[in-house]
Design a protein around this motif. Structure first.
Motif, PDB file in Angstrom:
ATOM      1  N   LEU A   1       0.832  -1.202   0.000  1.00  0.00           N
ATOM      2  CA  LEU A   1       0.000   0.000   0.000  1.00  0.00           C
ATOM      3  C   LEU A   1       0.868   1.255   0.000  1.00  0.00           C
ATOM      4  N   SER A   2       1.915   1.259   0.797  1.00  0.00           N
ATOM      5  CA  SER A   2       2.831   2.397   0.865  1.00  0.00           C
ATOM      6  C   SER A   2       3.484   2.657  -0.496  1.00  0.00           C
ATOM      7  N   GLN A   3       3.926   1.593  -1.157  1.00  0.00           N
ATOM      8  CA  GLN A   3       4.552   1.740  -2.469  1.00  0.00           C
ATOM      9  C   GLN A   3       3.555   2.265  -3.499  1.00  0.00           C
TER      10      GLN A   3
ATOM     11  N   LYS B   1       3.089   5.970  -2.912  1.00  0.00           N
ATOM     12  CA  LYS B   1       4.250   6.713  -3.415  1.00  0.00           C
ATOM     13  C   LYS B   1       4.201   6.816  -4.935  1.00  0.00           C
ATOM     14  N   PHE B   2       3.811   5.725  -5.591  1.00  0.00           N
ATOM     15  CA  PHE B   2       3.683   5.735  -7.044  1.00  0.00           C
ATOM     16  C   PHE B   2       2.656   6.770  -7.481  1.00  0.00           C
ATOM     17  N   GLN B   3       1.511   6.816  -6.815  1.00  0.00           N
ATOM     18  CA  GLN B   3       0.468   7.770  -7.164  1.00  0.00           C
ATOM     19  C   GLN B   3       0.948   9.208  -6.967  1.00  0.00           C
ATOM     20  N   ALA B   4       1.653   9.465  -5.871  1.00  0.00           N
ATOM     21  CA  ALA B   4       2.172  10.818  -5.616  1.00  0.00           C
ATOM     22  C   ALA B   4       3.188  11.215  -6.686  1.00  0.00           C
ATOM     23  N   LEU B   5       4.053  10.289  -7.058  1.00  0.00           N
ATOM     24  CA  LEU B   5       5.042  10.564  -8.098  1.00  0.00           C
ATOM     25  C   LEU B   5       4.361  10.815  -9.441  1.00  0.00           C
TER      26      LEU B   5
END
Length: 70
Positions: A28-30, A33-37
């Motif tokens: 979930l954390s990854q 982070k992908f969505q934010a990037l």
């Protein structure tokens, strides 16, 4: 063929029970982070397309920074 969500559920089931929650939290954390990037890249590309971006000259930047320090 199984969906990605089914594959994730299957993978979690294969893990020892005591690390499943940690693995799910990590995934979930990854994903977050992908969505934010992805959002940051999309915003940057929108700036480029709108002409709000200019080339950055490192030497010019350093010279200006040095002037502000004096």
């Amino acid at each position: 063929m199984s969906s990605p969500a089914e594959k994730v559920a299957e993978a979690l089931e294969l893990l020892p029970e005591d690390i499943r929650e940690e693995a799910a939290d990590y995934l979930l954390s990854q994903a977050q982070k992908f969505q934010a990037l992805k959002q940051a890249i999309d915003e940057g590309m929108a700036d480029v397309e709108a002409g709000r971006v200019r080339l950055w000259n490192l030497e010019e930047f350093l010279a200006e920074a040095r002037e502000h320090v004096k």
